[in-house]
Design an enzyme around this catalytic site. Structure first.
Site: not given
Ligand code: MN
Length: 226
Positions: A205, A203, A96
């Site tokens: 994660e 994202h 990001c």
């Protein structure tokens, strides 16, 4: 177990967990005490996390009214970290804001506000829940990104979450775009001359529990072992 330096931000849990589950040991950096030169010498890989906007004057632009600064000191610190990491060919995974930092570090520029500057019907700022699928990305065949995601039997398209109002505009030196949203927004960049240098605009994660993007973290950790 390779140590992975993580650029600090306010919400690190998912980054740390995704690194751990892929076999890495997260080390959250302290801007005040960890000098970039020491960090690069002592870790296996660098993970640049998400956060606020890069100061536009750094890439030669005047600030858009929506400019939302990152924590004090992060721009300078992370730009030096990523430059040193690439010089040393240390694996870099930039997420990001991190991808935007990577692009600016190479002399690239940013779209400062997607809704204002681009004509698009895609909402790139879907905040809740963090794993909400916002749009697809189209990956470049045989790019690092596509080769890693291929292990999950993906085609060239892949659904992603999206929480950004900025995007890469002009690519920095040596970088190529390897994923775009259907509206043309750049969603991944790479430096193919490096061992592992990947930036993604979404994202991955946040999906640590269910593993939709585990190959990205595993590829990064594997590269960070050597
Ligand atoms: Mn997006």
């Amino acid at each position: 177990m390779p140590i992975i330096a993580i650029a600090p931000n306010k919400k690190l849990h998912d980054y740390e967990e995704a690194v751990r589950r892929a076999g890495g040991e997260p080390r959250v950096l302290d801007l005040a005490t960890d000098s970039p030169a020491d960090v690069i010498r002592s870790v296996g890989g660098l993970l640049l996390s998400g956060g606020g906007d890069v100061l536009p004057s750094i890439y030669g632009a005047a600030a858009h009214p929506t400019f939302d600064a990152a924590e004090a000191g992060r721009d300078t610190y992370e730009l030096e970290l990523v430059r040193r990491a690439l010089e040393a060919d240390l694996p870099v995974f930039a997420i990001c804001r991190g991808m935007q930092v990577l692009n600016v570090a190479r002399g690239g520029t940013l779209v400062q506000d997607i809704p204002d500057e681009l004509q698009t019907t895609i909402d790139h700022a879907v905040r809740i829940p963090p794993v909400a699928i916002a749009h697809e990305v189209w990956m470049t065949p045989d790019s690092l990104l596509e080769r890693l995601m291929r292990t999950l039997e993906h085609g060239e398209d892949c659904p992603v979450n999206s929480r950004h109002h900025q995007a890469v505009k002009d690519l920095g030196e040596g970088l190529i775009a390897t994923a775009t949203a259907p509206d043309g927004v750049i969603e991944a960049i790479e430096d193919p001359s490096k061992r592992f240098c990947l930036g993604v605009q979404w994202h991955p994660e946040n999906f640590y529990r269910t593993g939709e993007f585990r190959p990205l973290f595993e590829g990064f950790i594997t590269a960070s072992r050597t």
